[in-house]
Write a protein that holds these residues in place. Structure first.
Motif, PDB file in Angstrom:
ATOM      1  N   LEU A   5       1.119 -15.852  14.949  1.00  0.00           N
ATOM      2  CA  LEU A   5       2.272 -14.959  14.949  1.00  0.00           C
ATOM      3  C   LEU A   5       1.908 -13.802  14.038  1.00  0.00           C
ATOM      4  CD1 LEU A   5       5.235 -14.542  15.934  1.00  0.00           C
ATOM      5  CD2 LEU A   5       5.899 -15.240  13.628  1.00  0.00           C
ATOM      6  N   ALA A   6       1.742 -12.619  14.620  1.00  0.00           N
ATOM      7  CA  ALA A   6       1.305 -11.436  13.882  1.00  0.00           C
ATOM      8  C   ALA A   6       2.497 -10.513  13.643  1.00  0.00           C
ATOM      9  CB  ALA A   6       0.222 -10.697  14.666  1.00  0.00           C
ATOM     10  N   ILE A   7       2.712 -10.150  12.361  1.00  0.00           N
ATOM     11  CA  ILE A   7       3.821  -9.293  11.970  1.00  0.00           C
ATOM     12  C   ILE A   7       3.288  -7.882  11.727  1.00  0.00           C
ATOM     13  CG2 ILE A   7       5.781  -9.013  10.410  1.00  0.00           C
ATOM     14  CD1 ILE A   7       5.835 -11.713  11.764  1.00  0.00           C
ATOM     15  N   TYR A   8       3.820  -6.901  12.475  1.00  0.00           N
ATOM     16  CA  TYR A   8       3.385  -5.505  12.367  1.00  0.00           C
ATOM     17  C   TYR A   8       4.502  -4.667  11.745  1.00  0.00           C
ATOM     18  CZ  TYR A   8      -0.235  -6.944  15.653  1.00  0.00           C
ATOM     19  OH  TYR A   8      -1.288  -7.591  16.255  1.00  0.00           O
ATOM     20  N   GLN A   9       4.134  -3.874  10.739  1.00  0.00           N
ATOM     21  CA  GLN A   9       5.090  -2.915  10.169  1.00  0.00           C
ATOM     22  C   GLN A   9       4.394  -1.651   9.701  1.00  0.00           C
ATOM     23  OE1 GLN A   9       6.114  -1.622   6.955  1.00  0.00           O
ATOM     24  NE2 GLN A   9       7.983  -0.718   7.795  1.00  0.00           N
ATOM     25  N   SER A  10       3.327  -1.800   8.908  1.00  0.00           N
ATOM     26  CA  SER A  10       2.646  -0.613   8.386  1.00  0.00           C
ATOM     27  C   SER A  10       1.788   0.066   9.451  1.00  0.00           C
ATOM     28  CB  SER A  10       1.771  -0.985   7.179  1.00  0.00           C
ATOM     29  OG  SER A  10       0.671  -1.786   7.560  1.00  0.00           O
ATOM     30  N   GLU A  11       1.351  -0.679  10.451  1.00  0.00           N
ATOM     31  CA  GLU A  11       0.545  -0.122  11.540  1.00  0.00           C
ATOM     32  C   GLU A  11       1.164  -0.525  12.876  1.00  0.00           C
ATOM     33  OE1 GLU A  11      -3.793  -0.516  11.257  1.00  0.00           O
ATOM     34  OE2 GLU A  11      -3.477  -1.475   9.294  1.00  0.00           O
ATOM     35  N   GLN A  12       1.172   0.409  13.821  1.00  0.00           N
ATOM     36  CA  GLN A  12       1.620   0.126  15.185  1.00  0.00           C
ATOM     37  C   GLN A  12       0.470   0.431  16.144  1.00  0.00           C
ATOM     38  OE1 GLN A  12       3.908   2.129  13.126  1.00  0.00           O
ATOM     39  NE2 GLN A  12       4.640   0.093  12.573  1.00  0.00           N
TER      40      GLN A  12
ATOM     41  N   LYS B  92       0.833  -1.198   0.000  1.00  0.00           N
ATOM     42  CA  LYS B  92       0.000   0.000   0.000  1.00  0.00           C
ATOM     43  C   LYS B  92       0.874   1.258   0.000  1.00  0.00           C
ATOM     44  CE  LYS B  92      -4.086  -2.002   0.243  1.00  0.00           C
ATOM     45  NZ  LYS B  92      -4.967  -1.804   1.388  1.00  0.00           N
ATOM     46  N   ARG B  93       0.373   2.298  -0.653  1.00  0.00           N
ATOM     47  CA  ARG B  93       1.132   3.538  -0.769  1.00  0.00           C
ATOM     48  C   ARG B  93       1.115   4.327   0.538  1.00  0.00           C
ATOM     49  NH1 ARG B  93       2.742   4.672  -5.841  1.00  0.00           N
ATOM     50  NH2 ARG B  93       1.791   3.492  -7.545  1.00  0.00           N
ATOM     51  N   VAL B  94       2.191   5.072   0.751  1.00  0.00           N
ATOM     52  CA  VAL B  94       2.330   5.891   1.941  1.00  0.00           C
ATOM     53  C   VAL B  94       3.187   7.103   1.570  1.00  0.00           C
ATOM     54  CG1 VAL B  94       4.369   4.602   2.747  1.00  0.00           C
ATOM     55  CG2 VAL B  94       2.985   5.869   4.391  1.00  0.00           C
ATOM     56  N   GLU B  95       2.965   8.229   2.216  1.00  0.00           N
ATOM     57  CA  GLU B  95       3.633   9.469   1.826  1.00  0.00           C
ATOM     58  C   GLU B  95       5.082   9.543   2.307  1.00  0.00           C
ATOM     59  OE1 GLU B  95       2.451  11.707  -0.254  1.00  0.00           O
ATOM     60  OE2 GLU B  95       0.718  10.378  -0.473  1.00  0.00           O
ATOM     61  N   GLU B  96       5.391   8.911   3.436  1.00  0.00           N
ATOM     62  CA  GLU B  96       6.751   8.947   3.969  1.00  0.00           C
ATOM     63  C   GLU B  96       7.388   7.566   3.879  1.00  0.00           C
ATOM     64  OE1 GLU B  96       6.700  10.475   7.912  1.00  0.00           O
ATOM     65  OE2 GLU B  96       5.830  12.407   7.343  1.00  0.00           O
ATOM     66  N   ARG B  97       8.687   7.541   3.757  1.00  0.00           N
ATOM     67  CA  ARG B  97       9.394   6.265   3.653  1.00  0.00           C
ATOM     68  C   ARG B  97       9.169   5.446   4.921  1.00  0.00           C
ATOM     69  NH1 ARG B  97      13.241   4.008   0.525  1.00  0.00           N
ATOM     70  NH2 ARG B  97      14.650   2.505   1.497  1.00  0.00           N
ATOM     71  N   PRO B  98       8.644   4.218   4.803  1.00  0.00           N
ATOM     72  CA  PRO B  98       8.303   3.417   5.986  1.00  0.00           C
ATOM     73  C   PRO B  98       9.521   2.670   6.540  1.00  0.00           C
ATOM     74  CG  PRO B  98       7.656   2.249   4.002  1.00  0.00           C
ATOM     75  CD  PRO B  98       8.241   3.565   3.544  1.00  0.00           C
ATOM     76  N   GLU B  99      10.298   3.350   7.363  1.00  0.00           N
ATOM     77  CA  GLU B  99      11.582   2.813   7.805  1.00  0.00           C
ATOM     78  C   GLU B  99      11.496   1.943   9.056  1.00  0.00           C
ATOM     79  OE1 GLU B  99      14.119   6.182   8.259  1.00  0.00           O
ATOM     80  OE2 GLU B  99      14.474   6.391   6.092  1.00  0.00           O
ATOM     81  N   GLN B 100      10.325   1.832   9.677  1.00  0.00           N
ATOM     82  CA  GLN B 100      10.250   1.128  10.942  1.00  0.00           C
ATOM     83  C   GLN B 100      10.495  -0.375  10.769  1.00  0.00           C
ATOM     84  OE1 GLN B 100       7.817   2.944   9.580  1.00  0.00           O
ATOM     85  NE2 GLN B 100       5.834   1.908   9.649  1.00  0.00           N
ATOM     86  N   ARG B 101      11.114  -0.952  11.751  1.00  0.00           N
ATOM     87  CA  ARG B 101      11.386  -2.381  11.783  1.00  0.00           C
ATOM     88  C   ARG B 101      10.092  -3.146  12.061  1.00  0.00           C
ATOM     89  NH1 ARG B 101      15.623  -5.331  16.009  1.00  0.00           N
ATOM     90  NH2 ARG B 101      15.645  -7.381  14.983  1.00  0.00           N
TER      91      ARG B 101
ATOM     92  N   ARG C  96     -10.499 -14.429  23.119  1.00  0.00           N
ATOM     93  CA  ARG C  96     -11.204 -13.717  22.051  1.00  0.00           C
ATOM     94  C   ARG C  96     -12.237 -12.747  22.626  1.00  0.00           C
ATOM     95  NH1 ARG C  96     -12.604 -19.294  18.864  1.00  0.00           N
ATOM     96  NH2 ARG C  96     -10.445 -19.937  18.426  1.00  0.00           N
ATOM     97  N   PRO C  97     -12.511 -11.657  21.894  1.00  0.00           N
ATOM     98  CA  PRO C  97     -11.809 -11.178  20.707  1.00  0.00           C
ATOM     99  C   PRO C  97     -10.451 -10.593  21.069  1.00  0.00           C
ATOM    100  CG  PRO C  97     -13.494  -9.614  21.321  1.00  0.00           C
ATOM    101  CD  PRO C  97     -13.649 -10.787  22.250  1.00  0.00           C
ATOM    102  N   GLN C  98      -9.502 -10.738  20.175  1.00  0.00           N
ATOM    103  CA  GLN C  98      -8.158 -10.227  20.402  1.00  0.00           C
ATOM    104  C   GLN C  98      -8.084  -8.733  20.095  1.00  0.00           C
ATOM    105  OE1 GLN C  98      -8.875 -12.951  18.569  1.00  0.00           O
ATOM    106  NE2 GLN C  98      -7.611 -14.680  19.221  1.00  0.00           N
ATOM    107  N   THR C  99      -7.024  -8.123  20.606  1.00  0.00           N
ATOM    108  CA  THR C  99      -6.785  -6.693  20.383  1.00  0.00           C
ATOM    109  C   THR C  99      -5.597  -6.519  19.447  1.00  0.00           C
ATOM    110  OG1 THR C  99      -7.644  -6.078  22.560  1.00  0.00           O
ATOM    111  CG2 THR C  99      -6.146  -4.515  21.493  1.00  0.00           C
ATOM    112  N   GLY C 100      -5.785  -5.711  18.400  1.00  0.00           N
ATOM    113  CA  GLY C 100      -4.683  -5.388  17.502  1.00  0.00           C
ATOM    114  C   GLY C 100      -4.443  -6.379  16.386  1.00  0.00           C
ATOM    115  N   LEU C 101      -5.178  -7.474  16.356  1.00  0.00           N
ATOM    116  CA  LEU C 101      -4.936  -8.509  15.350  1.00  0.00           C
ATOM    117  C   LEU C 101      -5.253  -8.006  13.946  1.00  0.00           C
ATOM    118  CD1 LEU C 101      -4.007 -11.441  15.052  1.00  0.00           C
ATOM    119  CD2 LEU C 101      -6.389 -12.156  15.343  1.00  0.00           C
ATOM    120  N   ALA C 102      -6.273  -7.167  13.824  1.00  0.00           N
ATOM    121  CA  ALA C 102      -6.671  -6.660  12.508  1.00  0.00           C
ATOM    122  C   ALA C 102      -5.635  -5.711  11.910  1.00  0.00           C
ATOM    123  CB  ALA C 102      -8.018  -5.944  12.611  1.00  0.00           C
ATOM    124  N   ALA C 103      -4.700  -5.214  12.715  1.00  0.00           N
ATOM    125  CA  ALA C 103      -3.705  -4.257  12.235  1.00  0.00           C
ATOM    126  C   ALA C 103      -2.451  -4.914  11.686  1.00  0.00           C
ATOM    127  CB  ALA C 103      -3.318  -3.297  13.366  1.00  0.00           C
ATOM    128  N   ALA C 104      -2.300  -6.222  11.859  1.00  0.00           N
ATOM    129  CA  ALA C 104      -1.080  -6.907  11.419  1.00  0.00           C
ATOM    130  C   ALA C 104      -1.020  -6.993   9.903  1.00  0.00           C
ATOM    131  CB  ALA C 104      -1.014  -8.298  12.030  1.00  0.00           C
TER     132      ALA C 104
END
Length: 340
Positions: free
Chosen positions: A93-100, A47-56, A69-77
């Motif tokens: 195992l949920a991998i987060y990068q575009s959303e924190q 997905k496009r983003v205006e700033e370079r997504p440098e976060q690990r 259930r229901p879990q918190t934050g799962l939809a953001a992974a």
């Protein structure tokens, strides 16, 4: 599980080398375009983003017990793996990068195969507890990690409305503070996944697949179904016939890509803990845009990725769920595809 012959392995290696070289060239072109002021793209969703997504990337082991259930934050992974653990239950195992998200959980204990999957994205690894094998690897310094055993009620907060071990939640702001204390670098985005145009994802599909059911267990609580929403171009997730939503935001848990793979599972101890072969490859289904592709999977630098006739397949832009099932039962027994 179908075994690859040496010839097939050599052929696959050659094809992968050529195709991934093409992918790297495309990434280099994207980088040049970005330098000219065009928008950037998140590496794991496209997905496009205006700033370079440098976060690990950050990888979190999330509880999937019915009491969690229901879990918190799962939809953001960006990427979520669903994998069996002991007791005929699954864990994420949920991998987060575009959303924190502000908070994620309930967080659960690590298994060694979760560590392997997290390393594929050079992730900071988050869990609360560990198996003996996972503990040995975590404390060897093999991966940057923060665990709730050492940080209970500080970084990991307990929800009084739920019972342990289903009530531990990681606070992302406190997690970043601890990562700095530990000397972990949190800049450096993971390598990009290979993305397609939506129209290209339909080409070569075997059939329409508006829904798919995965029977991880005879227990209804671990029978998963994905239903395609043509307007959103995403598969929404249901468990035990109930739609899965985020506890805080009420947002539906959904993904643009559903990859289902079969891998060898072996019980290793009296507790029922598993060893899962995530390196040998095998059969797979890839669902995108309401259609299904029969495929194979390979482990490429720690990532589970789809291939067709030895050539890498791409994902459509958006989030990805990867469901890992036992090869002894197989896709035909555990997975039901519906075309209406």
């Amino acid at each position: 599980m179908k075994k690859l012959t040496m010839l097939a392995l050599l052929t696959s290696t050659l094809l992968m080398g050529g195709c991934w070289g093409e992918k790297e060239t495309k990434i280099e072109k994207d980088s040049v375009q970005e330098a000219k002021g065009q928008t950037y793209k998140f590496p794991l969703t496209g997905k496009r983003v205006e700033e370079r997504p440098e976060q690990r990337a950050v990888a979190v082991v999330i509880n999937n017990h019915p009491q969690a259930r229901p879990q918190t934050g799962l939809a953001a992974a960006d990427v979520v793996y669903e994998v069996l653990v002991e007791g005929d239950m699954t864990r994420f195992l949920a991998i987060y990068q575009s959303e924190q998200p502000k908070e994620v959980g309930p967080v659960r204990s690590a298994r060694d195969y979760f560590i392997d999957l997290a390393k594929g994205y050079d992730s900071l690894f988050i869990a609360h507890g560990y198996s003996p094998e996972a503990k040995e690897r975590l404390f060897s310094g093999e991966i940057d990690q923060i665990n709730g055993i050492q940080h209970d009620n500080t970084i990991f907060m307990r929800d009084a409305s739920r019972k342990a071990p289903h009530n531990s939640y990681i606070q992302f702001d406190k997690m970043y503070e601890q990562a700095e204390i530990n000397g972990y670098k949190m800049k450096g985005m993971p390598d990009r996944l290979n993305f397609l145009k939506s129209s290209d994802a339909i080409a070569g599909a075997e059939q329409k697949a508006p829904s798919v059911q995965i029977n991880y267990s005879s227990k209804p609580a671990f029978q998963v179904e994905y239903k395609y929403d043509a307007d959103k171009k995403e598969y929404e997730r249901f468990v035990g016939e109930e739609q899965q939503v985020d506890r805080e935001t009420k947002k539906a848990v959904s993904a643009a890509n559903i990859l289902i793979i079969e891998a060898e599972h072996r019980v290793t101890d009296g507790e029922g803990r598993l060893d899962i072969n995530l390196s040998s490859g095998g059969n797979a289904y890839l669902l995108q845009n309401g259609v299904v592709h029969t495929a194979e999977w390979s482990n490429v630098d720690g990532r589970i990725l789809p291939f067709k006739d030895g050539a890498p397949m791409g994902f459509v832009k958006g989030k990805t769920w990867i469901n890992i099932i036992p090869a002894s039962k197989g896709l035909n027994k555990m997975v039901t595809l519906r075309n209406n």
